[in-house]
Scaffold this active site. Sequence first.
Site, PDB file in Angstrom:
ATOM      1  N   SER A  37      -9.810 -68.027  21.596  1.00  0.00           N
ATOM      2  CA  SER A  37      -8.611 -68.314  21.315  1.00  0.00           C
ATOM      3  C   SER A  37      -8.085 -66.758  21.792  1.00  0.00           C
ATOM      4  O   SER A  37      -6.910 -66.337  21.031  1.00  0.00           O
ATOM      5  CB  SER A  37      -8.418 -68.472  19.915  1.00  0.00           C
ATOM      6  OG  SER A  37      -8.904 -67.543  18.957  1.00  0.00           O
ATOM      7  N   SER A 106     -16.490 -69.455  19.781  1.00  0.00           N
ATOM      8  CA  SER A 106     -15.523 -68.823  18.739  1.00  0.00           C
ATOM      9  C   SER A 106     -14.744 -69.928  18.087  1.00  0.00           C
ATOM     10  O   SER A 106     -14.845 -70.753  17.634  1.00  0.00           O
ATOM     11  CB  SER A 106     -14.619 -67.702  19.247  1.00  0.00           C
ATOM     12  OG  SER A 106     -13.966 -66.920  18.183  1.00  0.00           O
ATOM     13  N   PHE A 107     -13.494 -69.825  18.414  1.00  0.00           N
ATOM     14  CA  PHE A 107     -12.274 -70.703  18.028  1.00  0.00           C
ATOM     15  C   PHE A 107     -12.886 -72.173  18.640  1.00  0.00           C
ATOM     16  O   PHE A 107     -12.726 -73.176  17.965  1.00  0.00           O
ATOM     17  CB  PHE A 107     -10.986 -70.558  18.574  1.00  0.00           C
ATOM     18  CG  PHE A 107     -10.092 -71.644  18.999  1.00  0.00           C
ATOM     19  CD1 PHE A 107      -9.281 -72.311  17.966  1.00  0.00           C
ATOM     20  CD2 PHE A 107      -9.968 -72.289  20.460  1.00  0.00           C
ATOM     21  CE1 PHE A 107      -8.500 -73.266  18.291  1.00  0.00           C
ATOM     22  CE2 PHE A 107      -9.305 -73.315  20.611  1.00  0.00           C
ATOM     23  CZ  PHE A 107      -8.377 -73.683  19.448  1.00  0.00           C
ATOM     24  N   ASP A 227     -20.890 -58.143  17.095  1.00  0.00           N
ATOM     25  CA  ASP A 227     -19.464 -58.640  17.280  1.00  0.00           C
ATOM     26  C   ASP A 227     -18.729 -58.086  16.083  1.00  0.00           C
ATOM     27  O   ASP A 227     -19.096 -58.334  14.985  1.00  0.00           O
ATOM     28  CB  ASP A 227     -19.906 -60.337  17.090  1.00  0.00           C
ATOM     29  CG  ASP A 227     -18.599 -61.020  17.240  1.00  0.00           C
ATOM     30  OD1 ASP A 227     -17.683 -60.635  17.346  1.00  0.00           O
ATOM     31  OD2 ASP A 227     -18.779 -62.296  17.705  1.00  0.00           O
ATOM     32  N   HIS A 255     -18.391 -59.756  21.047  1.00  0.00           N
ATOM     33  CA  HIS A 255     -17.886 -61.080  20.884  1.00  0.00           C
ATOM     34  C   HIS A 255     -18.117 -61.799  22.391  1.00  0.00           C
ATOM     35  O   HIS A 255     -17.697 -63.057  22.425  1.00  0.00           O
ATOM     36  CB  HIS A 255     -16.808 -60.917  20.485  1.00  0.00           C
ATOM     37  CG  HIS A 255     -16.108 -62.355  19.983  1.00  0.00           C
ATOM     38  ND1 HIS A 255     -16.921 -63.010  18.975  1.00  0.00           N
ATOM     39  CD2 HIS A 255     -15.123 -63.184  20.497  1.00  0.00           C
ATOM     40  CE1 HIS A 255     -16.130 -64.191  18.966  1.00  0.00           C
ATOM     41  NE2 HIS A 255     -15.141 -64.351  19.601  1.00  0.00           N
TER      42      HIS A 255
END
Length: 274
Positions: A37, A106-107, A227, A255
């Site tokens: 995101s 992630s998202f 991260d 990340h």
Amino acid sequence: MSDATSPEIGSNVVAAGVRTNYHDVGSGEPVLLIHGSGPGVSAWANWRLNLPVLAKRFRVVAADMLGFGYTDPAPDHRYDLDVWTAHLVGLLDELGLDRISVVGNSFGGALALSLAVRDPDRVERLVLMGSVGVPFEITPALDAVWGFEPSLEAMRGLLDIFAYDRSLVSDDLARLRLRAATRTGVQEAFAAMFPAPRQAGVDALTIADDLIRSITCPTLVVHGRDDQVIPLENSLRLLELIDDARLHVFGRCGHWVQIEHADSFNRLVVDFLS
């Protein structure tokens, strides 16, 4: 580069009533890639180093999720886990993908988890990378990502946060991502997704422990040890909750596992999905 010639633009389909941009490459068992995101993100930007490799073994679909990239924004400007999941299901239905493996970043990990708990018969295998979806206190880095206000300096700062290896980050890359983040309507959609206080955005993407425990498909959990955006503890918690799970942690990695350690990540995912 104009929008017309951008590699970020693939094919179009109307999914859940929304014009959706997606890439569909390779052949074999289907694999869906769901991006994160960050501002200016798209499926291609997120997965550009992985698509050609995975496509040698699988049919790989990578779409811009609702409101991101070159997919249209939500007509009513509403964004939440239910809306994003409904759009995702609509995309799979339109493409005739009844059973797939899913890789969520992630998202995108929260969306992958949402799909796995709502429609478990649809998910063959699951890969979660630096994933949201369990409770955690928002990091300063994630707060900065979701609170992005467009400027070259701000974009460069975010890219420095994403990558452990700063040699991957340049002003040219920051300019490209800033251009993507400031296309007509994109920043407006992004600002509507995660308004302050942004801890509420984390909480809204959280899935109940008992639902995550219900996941029975084989699951690979991946995280960068360094991260700053999503804490490693998230992946340790997912390993604890999902019975058939394994965890791979990359040292000297932020990340951007799929970018910073692209070759190793690709081998790991190919082996797991095979």
